[in-house]
Design a protein around this motif. Structure first.
Motif, mmCIF file in Angstrom:
data_model
loop_
_atom_site.group_PDB
_atom_site.id
_atom_site.type_symbol
_atom_site.label_atom_id
_atom_site.label_comp_id
_atom_site.label_asym_id
_atom_site.label_seq_id
_atom_site.Cartn_x
_atom_site.Cartn_y
_atom_site.Cartn_z
ATOM 1 N N THR A 623 -1.742 0.160 0.844
ATOM 2 C CA THR A 623 -1.408 -1.079 0.128
ATOM 3 C C THR A 623 -2.324 -1.313 -1.062
ATOM 4 O O THR A 623 -1.934 -1.982 -2.019
ATOM 5 N N GLY A 624 -3.533 -0.765 -1.021
ATOM 6 C CA GLY A 624 -4.448 -0.921 -2.146
ATOM 7 C C GLY A 624 -3.973 -0.243 -3.418
ATOM 8 O O GLY A 624 -4.524 -0.482 -4.495
ATOM 9 N N LEU A 625 -2.937 0.588 -3.316
ATOM 10 C CA LEU A 625 -2.388 1.278 -4.488
ATOM 11 C C LEU A 625 -1.289 0.472 -5.176
ATOM 12 O O LEU A 625 -0.867 0.831 -6.274
ATOM 13 N N ALA A 626 -0.794 -0.586 -4.531
ATOM 14 C CA ALA A 626 0.383 -1.299 -5.027
ATOM 15 C C ALA A 626 -0.022 -2.583 -5.746
ATOM 16 O O ALA A 626 -0.531 -3.514 -5.106
ATOM 17 N N PRO A 627 0.186 -2.688 -7.044
ATOM 18 C CA PRO A 627 -0.229 -3.893 -7.778
ATOM 19 C C PRO A 627 0.359 -5.182 -7.226
ATOM 20 O O PRO A 627 -0.317 -6.207 -7.165
ATOM 21 N N ARG A 628 1.623 -5.164 -6.784
ATOM 22 C CA ARG A 628 2.219 -6.425 -6.368
ATOM 23 C C ARG A 628 1.655 -6.945 -5.041
ATOM 24 O O ARG A 628 1.834 -8.104 -4.693
ATOM 25 N N LEU A 629 0.953 -6.060 -4.296
ATOM 26 C CA LEU A 629 0.371 -6.485 -3.024
ATOM 27 C C LEU A 629 -1.061 -6.995 -3.175
ATOM 28 O O LEU A 629 -1.644 -7.477 -2.204
#
Length: 920
Positions: A623-629
């Motif tokens: 999840t640390g790779l996903a900007p929207r999260l």
């Protein structure tokens, strides 16, 4: 194609790799390599809906940070190896230690992130060919108490409830589960069922006031650790009021009288139960009356029950209430363990825990061991339980276990007393880590690193909380030299001379063997189990590729799942009144209330509770790779009651140190109003890759449940105290500053930092203890600006301690840094939006220097709805404009209309603004 053009991308049906709900997804990768993920409308779990984490999966299948090649650590540096050389090193290293010190000197620590096929091969190799049961899983940390409770009550680890049952219930009781955030699609199914049937009631039992409790008809804010008192009190109430199914008890159970005597003795009076649980007696009585008069009751429980030093007793106290009322084996009724990880259930099927054998067979039963050894044709079989997770790392620390192979998990972050785990791995003779990510807190201690395939690349099956097997299908080529975990394990087995028993070339072959073992000896006179996949035996590659979501058991020759015994039987587990104990009766288990381990005192006066936040998962490697999260909860925090904050001397938004006898962390103070007195909450997700000092696992008491071995993550005595700093700041940069801890001048300059991934930038929150008189030079060094003629804007007020700097390249913002002695800095949401502009206009430049946008409405505020990127200020404007319900906000802005997990927050904002309008 004839014209030479690329074929049209097609949707590949797979399964979400996050929680145990097991949602179906459709993944598509364009010719440009961009992956999009949507819900699968044909999957019986989610019917096309996805939570925000699932919807953002396409943003996580990127090469950033991936472990690409096998490697060996030599003199502190990693040297690339070929796969054959790396596997030779693994096989030779483990063999050397086994020959010298015996099979129990080595261990495996695996994960609910593995596919069932990976899990199966790992357990076969260790238990049948190494001859040790020293293989445990991070699922020990989340659902092993449920397993132990099921086995004590039912004789087998069987979840008797389906998702359809949730929609048929008259009463659903959620215990220790923030379902709205942790299993949002399941929660949305519940809410939709209540909309269709307004008579349905939802009760939430949780010390915290959560997003889930906000949607409940009744909330019981029970004192942490008192669940057994509560359910013993409920059992006694049901007995006293005649809500007992005597015929069912006499025909299908054993142990009722003794269990009832202990319940009456410890919790026979509701007022005393209310006092023990710190509940309003009227609220407790209302709950008991609801349970008593509702025939179709489901009690769904999760980490708040399991993660306890008495977790197994809590599970059995819940089950006892269902057995006493006969509310089990019926549509819409039963105890329901909501699983945390995507394949914790699949791991249980194949013996993933160190005290289990594959196919739900018992490690401690000689006949079962002989059956498995015969099926595997293995030279030996483990004959005693292996080390459970906490004990395993204690044994590494003590030098008893000298080699460990860690697969798909990050124990240096996730285990309790996590600094002890670091010390153990630092002195372990051989540490092998298989992972998709190169730099984690755990890979830092690996002697050998093996690149594993990630989600989207690997092929196999997972089983969700309701026993539904779904396919995870590959839709991307493996990155670098990544290989399946089952393949690496099999290659080691072949190097040990067991190639004939590990002949696998594809995942479907392993699944077929697993299915055959569930059928092997599965008869009343040998080893009857409810788990039976006999109807799936013989699948070839094509059949495996086409496998639709299937709920076990599946008996050969039938279309519908049926029990593993001969003859017709109903779909509902236990509907025939037969259980899998020796006498075929369910067992009542007496449960005496016990105080949680770890007593509060003047030094440590607060109870630490740990858990998840809405948009992140485990240690954020995905999840640390996903900007929207990233933006809903951008920093690690400690949430506490305002009065406890006052007594601790900390203020909202300031930094604080949270300490136990085991360790400490530094996090931001939050006063959400969700916490009861004397309790604090810190999320589990932040690791050394995303924060300087936020691994909450190092604080957690390592005491475990004596039956399940599950740690006490919900009750550690701690204190909270100020973490004083001279300045606060944040930076946004197109350069990936701080990709690893301390890797850049930006993070090295701070005493405390966190970082998140933005859309085209990295955001770092910073704080420092040393004032600096020359911020201009320091800011250039922190942002890596070496050109004296760079397009550089800055503003400084030395008296106020305020500094702002912006680096532009070709008129486009490249990086910015804002410093203040106070934590109330300019809006990150507004500044983030500037990174999407190809050119800054003069108004933007002025706004950057004054620290706020010139035009009204440019700042959307902190993210509330991550699915559609809707900010708080945008929502507040819509509320002021007349939107009075979440539905009206959804119609205007779309917020809350996808996964629905922001709906409680929308309701809170509506109430907050109404309250402000009333007071003004």
């Amino acid at each position: 194609m004839m014209d030479g053009s690329s074929p049209e991308p097609r949707d590949i049906a797979s399964t979400c790799p996050y929680c145990g709900t097991g949602c179906g997804v459709l993944a598509r990768t364009s010719a440009a390599g961009v992956t999009t993920v949507v819900g699968d409308p044909q999957h019986p779990t989610n019917f096309g809906r996805l939570c925000v984490k699932g919807a953002a999966l396409g943003e996580t299948v990127v090469p950033r940070g991936r472990l690409l090649h096998p490697a060996k650590r030599v003199a502190g540096a990693l040297q690339r190896l070929s796969w054959p050389a790396a596997l030779d090193e693994v096989a030779d290293g483990f063999r050397r230690i086994i020959d010298r010190d015996g099979p129990d000197a080595v261990a495996w620590y695996v994960s609910g992130q593995l596919l069932t096929e990976d899990y199966y091969v790992a357990n076969k190799l260790v238990k049948g060919f190494v001859g040790s049961a020293n293989i445990d899983t991070n699922s020990r940390l989340c659902m092993s108490s449920a397993v132990a409770g099921h086995k004590r009550a039912f004789g087998e680890d069987i979840v008797p409830v389906s998702y359809d049952d949730l929609e048929q219930a008259e009463l659903v009781v959620l215990v220790g589960s923030n379902t709205a955030w942790c299993h949002p699609i399941l929660f949305q199914r519940l809410l939709k069922a209540r909309e269709r049937n307004p008579a349905m009631k939802l009760v939430v039992i949780d010390p915290r006031r959560t997003a889930t409790s906000e949607m409940a008809d009744l909330h019981l804010p029970v004192r942490p650790g008192t669940d057994v008192w509560l359910f013993n009190g409920l059992l006694s109430y049901l007995h006293q009021h005649g809500v007992i199914d005597t015929a069912f008890i006499e025909a299908h159970t054993s142990g009722f009288a003794r269990t009832m005597a202990i319940a009456d003795n410890t919790a026979g009076d509701l007022r005393s139960v209310a006092a023990a649980c710190k509940l309003d007696p009227g609220v407790l009585t209302e709950f008991c009356r609801l349970f008593a008069r509702s025939e179709r009751v489901i009690t769904a429980f999760s980490m708040g029950v399991n993660q306890s030093s008495s977790g197994t007793d809590k599970v059995n106290a819940i089950i006892n209430c269902h057995l006493a009322t006969g509310r089990i084996g019926k549509s819409g009724a039963g105890p329901f363990s909501i699983t945390g990880q995507p394949n914790a259930m699949g791991g249980r099927e194949v013996g993933g825990l160190s005290n289990m054998l594959a196919a739900h067979l018992d490690l401690e039963v000689a006949a079962h061991r002989a059956l498995v050894q015969d099926f595997w044709q293995s030279p030996r079989i483990a004959d005693k339980p292996g080390l459970k997770a906490v004990d395993l790392f204690d044994a590494i620390d003590a030098g008893i276990v000298k080699a460990v192979w860690i697969m798909a998990t990050n124990p240096v972050v996730s285990l309790p007393d996590a600094d002890k785990v670091k010390r153990a791995l630092a002195k372990c003779e051989l540490v092998v880590v298989s992972d998709v990510i190169a730099d984690t807190d755990t890979t830092a201690f690996a002697h050998l690193l093996l690149p594993a395939q990630g989600w989207g690349e690997k092929d196999g099956t997972v089983t969700n909380s309701e026993r539904c097997i779904s396919r995870q299908r590959a839709f991307l080529p493996p990155i670098g030299e990544a290989r399946p975990d089952w393949w690496a394990l099999s290659e080691v087995a072949r190097r040990w001379g067991h190639g004939a028993q590990f002949p696998y070339d594809a995942a479907h072959q392993i699944f077929d063997e697993h299915a055959r073992l569930t059928r092997f000896g599965n008869r009343d006179d040998i080893a009857p189990r409810y788990l039976n996949l006999g109807g799936l035996v013989g699948l070839d590659q094509a059949g495996y590729d086409q496998l639709a979501p299937t709920r076990w058991p599946v008996l050969a020759g039938t279309d519908a799942p049926v029990p593993a015994t001969d003859g017709a039987a109903p779909l509902q587990a236990f509907a025939d009144g037969r259980y899998y104990t020796a006498d075929r009766r369910a067992r009542f288990v007496p449960t005496a209330p016990q105080a949680p381990a770890g007593r509060l005192d003047d030094d440590y006066p607060l109870v630490l509770n740990t858990g998840r936040v809405r948009d992140h998962w485990h240690t954020m490697t995905r999840t640390g790779l996903a900007p929207r999260l990233a933006t809903h909860v951008a920093e690690p925090f400690v949430d506490l009651h305002p009065q406890d904050a006052l007594l601790s001397g900390v203020r909202e938004h300031a930094l604080a140190r949270v300490s136990s006898v085991h360790g400490s962390c530094v996090v931001r103070v939050r006063l959400s109003g969700e916490m009861p007195r004397n309790s604090v909450f810190v999320p589990i997700h932040w690791s050394g890759q995303f924060a300087s000092d936020a691994r909450v696992g190092k604080l957690v008491n390592p005491v475990v449940d004596p039956v399940s071995g599950e740690p006490e993550f919900k009750h550690t005595p701690v204190r909270v105290e100020p973490f004083s700093v001279a300045w606060h700041g944040f930076a946004l940069s197109r350069d990936d500053h701080g990709a690893a801890a301390g890797a850049s001048p930006l993070t090295a300059a701070a005493a405390w930092w966190t970082r998140i991934t933005g859309d085209g930038y990295t955001r770092s929150e910073l704080a420092g203890r040393r004032p600096d008189g020359d911020w201009s030079a320091r800011a250039r060094a922190m942002l890596g600006v070496v050109d004296p003629d760079a397009d550089w804007l800055e503003y400084e007020d030395p008296t106020a301690g305020v500094f702002r700097a912006v680096h532009l390249v070709d008129g486009r913002i490249h990086a910015c840094l804002f410093i203040s002695p106070r934590p109330d800095l300019p809006s990150r949401a507004w500044l983030s939006s500037l990174f999407g502009k190809p050119q800054l206009d003069p108004g933007d430049r002025i706004g950057l220097l004054i620290g706020e946008p010139l035009a009204q409405g440019e700042d959307a505020g902190a993210t509330v709805c991550s699915c559609f990127g809707i900010g708080r200020k945008t929502i507040e404007a819509a509320i002021r404009g007349g939107c009075a319900t979440p539905a009206e906000l959804g119609a205007q802005l779309k917020c809350g209309t996808n996964c629905g997990s922001c709906v409680p927050e929308l309701k809170g904002l509506i109430a907050e603004l109404r309250a402000r309008q009333t007071t003004t």
